[in-house]
Design a protein around this motif. Structure first.
Motif, PDB file in Angstrom:
ATOM      1  N   PRO A  18      -1.067  29.354  39.044  1.00  0.00           N
ATOM      2  CA  PRO A  18      -0.289  28.881  40.195  1.00  0.00           C
ATOM      3  C   PRO A  18      -1.154  28.294  41.298  1.00  0.00           C
ATOM      4  CG  PRO A  18       0.474  31.037  39.473  1.00  0.00           C
ATOM      5  CD  PRO A  18      -0.792  30.764  38.728  1.00  0.00           C
ATOM      6  N   LEU A  19      -2.333  28.887  41.535  1.00  0.00           N
ATOM      7  CA  LEU A  19      -3.216  28.372  42.574  1.00  0.00           C
ATOM      8  C   LEU A  19      -3.712  26.968  42.233  1.00  0.00           C
ATOM      9  CD1 LEU A  19      -4.741  28.854  45.202  1.00  0.00           C
ATOM     10  CD2 LEU A  19      -6.581  29.897  43.857  1.00  0.00           C
ATOM     11  N   THR A  20      -4.046  26.766  40.957  1.00  0.00           N
ATOM     12  CA  THR A  20      -4.476  25.438  40.523  1.00  0.00           C
ATOM     13  C   THR A  20      -3.377  24.410  40.721  1.00  0.00           C
ATOM     14  OG1 THR A  20      -5.927  26.446  38.868  1.00  0.00           O
ATOM     15  CG2 THR A  20      -5.367  24.121  38.572  1.00  0.00           C
ATOM     16  N   LEU A  21      -2.146  24.788  40.391  1.00  0.00           N
ATOM     17  CA  LEU A  21      -1.015  23.880  40.560  1.00  0.00           C
ATOM     18  C   LEU A  21      -0.804  23.528  42.032  1.00  0.00           C
ATOM     19  CD1 LEU A  21       1.422  22.457  39.231  1.00  0.00           C
ATOM     20  CD2 LEU A  21       2.726  24.543  39.620  1.00  0.00           C
ATOM     21  N   LEU A  22      -0.868  24.533  42.893  1.00  0.00           N
ATOM     22  CA  LEU A  22      -0.633  24.306  44.322  1.00  0.00           C
ATOM     23  C   LEU A  22      -1.707  23.416  44.942  1.00  0.00           C
ATOM     24  CD1 LEU A  22       0.468  27.890  45.454  1.00  0.00           C
ATOM     25  CD2 LEU A  22       1.919  25.868  45.217  1.00  0.00           C
ATOM     26  N   VAL A  23      -2.909  23.490  44.436  1.00  0.00           N
ATOM     27  CA  VAL A  23      -3.997  22.683  44.993  1.00  0.00           C
ATOM     28  C   VAL A  23      -4.045  21.298  44.353  1.00  0.00           C
ATOM     29  CG1 VAL A  23      -6.499  22.510  45.238  1.00  0.00           C
ATOM     30  CG2 VAL A  23      -5.355  24.704  45.587  1.00  0.00           C
ATOM     31  N   ALA A  24      -3.851  21.231  43.025  1.00  0.00           N
ATOM     32  CA  ALA A  24      -4.036  19.968  42.303  1.00  0.00           C
ATOM     33  C   ALA A  24      -2.968  18.944  42.645  1.00  0.00           C
ATOM     34  CB  ALA A  24      -4.046  20.229  40.799  1.00  0.00           C
ATOM     35  N   VAL A  25      -1.706  19.371  42.716  1.00  0.00           N
ATOM     36  CA  VAL A  25      -0.623  18.405  42.944  1.00  0.00           C
ATOM     37  C   VAL A  25      -0.763  17.685  44.284  1.00  0.00           C
ATOM     38  CG1 VAL A  25       1.866  18.150  43.257  1.00  0.00           C
ATOM     39  CG2 VAL A  25       0.978  19.546  41.383  1.00  0.00           C
ATOM     40  N   PRO A  26      -0.969  18.396  45.408  1.00  0.00           N
ATOM     41  CA  PRO A  26      -1.162  17.663  46.670  1.00  0.00           C
ATOM     42  C   PRO A  26      -2.368  16.734  46.658  1.00  0.00           C
ATOM     43  CG  PRO A  26      -0.668  19.971  47.103  1.00  0.00           C
ATOM     44  CD  PRO A  26      -0.927  19.854  45.642  1.00  0.00           C
ATOM     45  N   LEU A  27      -3.458  17.155  45.988  1.00  0.00           N
ATOM     46  CA  LEU A  27      -4.633  16.301  45.929  1.00  0.00           C
ATOM     47  C   LEU A  27      -4.351  15.020  45.144  1.00  0.00           C
ATOM     48  CD1 LEU A  27      -7.524  18.870  45.343  1.00  0.00           C
ATOM     49  CD2 LEU A  27      -7.031  17.553  47.416  1.00  0.00           C
TER      50      LEU A  27
END
Length: 349
Positions: free
Chosen positions: A15-24
């Motif tokens: 979940p942390l990867t998803l939350l960071v990757a999508v906005p980037l």
């Protein structure tokens, strides 16, 4: 009492990867698309000036007041300026004549640029003077705003990414991969030319040259994606898509001109397949094949390097599979020998 197993580190990081990757990714895409669009302005845009020496000097001085906007080319008469426009050396030309200044444009080179040059000529003309405008190389009547050409770059890039990705995912190697990529590009070229020229009437050049330009653009993208995928796996497909779609499409300059984009995006965009493909299509479809040497060279280089990577990646994969089969065969042989020895020992006892 039953205990709940602790979540694995991989599941906790998901979940942390998803939350960071999508906005980037969204921020990167917005930067790649929105920044060039918001900063569109002429930067060393090639513009001709023709007429008597004194008048040419005056016009040149007026144009150079727009610092860095125009790259002025001087011609001795109107005929030379017209030839330069048709040869795609300049986007337009201001001609000084006894009846007043005349603006020669080429809407086929980009309606946005033609409109900008007309406005610039009006501002530099003496007060009370009317600037006569002539479209030397007009855009096709069925596509006066160049919408078909400007919107064709993204579908071509997507078609190339799809063909390259499928080549990798279907595990095509060697001549099969090369044949599939070339066949897909050829078919896309024929379909695209049928749509853009025969149906929509947005291109007016040689039909087969247009089909070849469409096909070469797709082949450059697809071979690059397939080559990166063969060498790097799924990451290579993503990298190829990033180069072609997220960077190549907005940096192509096909909707205006490469010289209208912030530096150095215009120059970089012409070194990527979508930008080179857009320039090639404009040349063969609207300018009788003029000034297409550089985009053909760029697209050919991407194609050759991509197909070479596909071949090398395929050979690497075949070598790995052969070693795996040999290892498996040796293990099977060893196990069979052990079983046979055990049976012989049982018979003796």
């Amino acid at each position: 009492m039953a205990t709940t197993p602790a979540p694995s580190p991989g599941r906790a990081r998901g979940p942390l990867t998803l939350l960071v990757a999508v906005p980037l990714i969204v921020a990167f895409a917005l930067w790649a698309f929105a920044w060039p669009a918001a900063r569109t302005a002429p930067r060393d845009l090639p513009l001709g000036v023709a007429g008597p020496p004194a008048a040419v000097e005056q016009l040149t001085g007026q144009l150079q007041q727009h610092k860095g906007a125009f790259e002025v080319h001087r011609y001795h008469d109107e005929a030379a300026a017209r030839k330069a426009i048709r040869d795609r050396e300049v986007y337009g030309a201001v001609v000084a004549s006894p009846s007043g200044p005349k603006m020669l444009t080429a809407s086929a080179a980009g309606p946005v640029v033609a409109q900008l040059l007309t406005q610039a000529a009006s501002r530099t003309a003496p007060e009370g003077t009317t600037v006569h405008t002539e479209d030397v190389v007009p855009a096709p009547p069925n596509d006066p705003r160049g919408a078909v050409l400007s919107t064709s770059v993204l579908p071509l890039a997507l078609a190339g990414v799809l063909a390259g990705a499928l080549t990798v995912l279907l595990r095509l190697r060697g001549t099969r991969a090369v044949g599939a990529l070339m066949g897909a590009a050829a078919l896309v070229g024929l379909v695209a030319a049928a749509l853009a020229d025969s149906w929509l009437g947005a291109l007016s050049g040689n039909w087969w040259a247009e089909a070849a330009a469409f096909g070469l653009t797709v082949l450059a993208v697809s071979s690059t994606v397939a080559g990166l995928g063969a060498l790097l796996g799924p990451k290579g497909i993503g990298l190829g898509g990033l180069l072609s779609v997220l960077l190549g499409n907005p940096w192509s300059g096909v909707s205006s001109a490469p010289e209208m984009l912030p530096e150095p995006l215009g120059a970089l965009g012409q070194l990527l397949p979508p930008g080179a493909g857009g320039t090639l299509l404009r040349g063969v479809g609207l300018f009788d094949g003029r000034a297409v040497d550089t985009p053909v060279l760029v697209l050919t280089a991407w194609t050759v390097l991509g197909l070479l990577a596909v071949t090398v990646g395929g050979l690497r994969g075949e070598g790995a599979r052969t070693r795996s089969e040999e290892t498996g065969g040796e293990a099977t042989g060893t196990a069979g020998t052990t079983v046979l020895r055990n049976r012989l020992s049982d018979m003796r006892s």
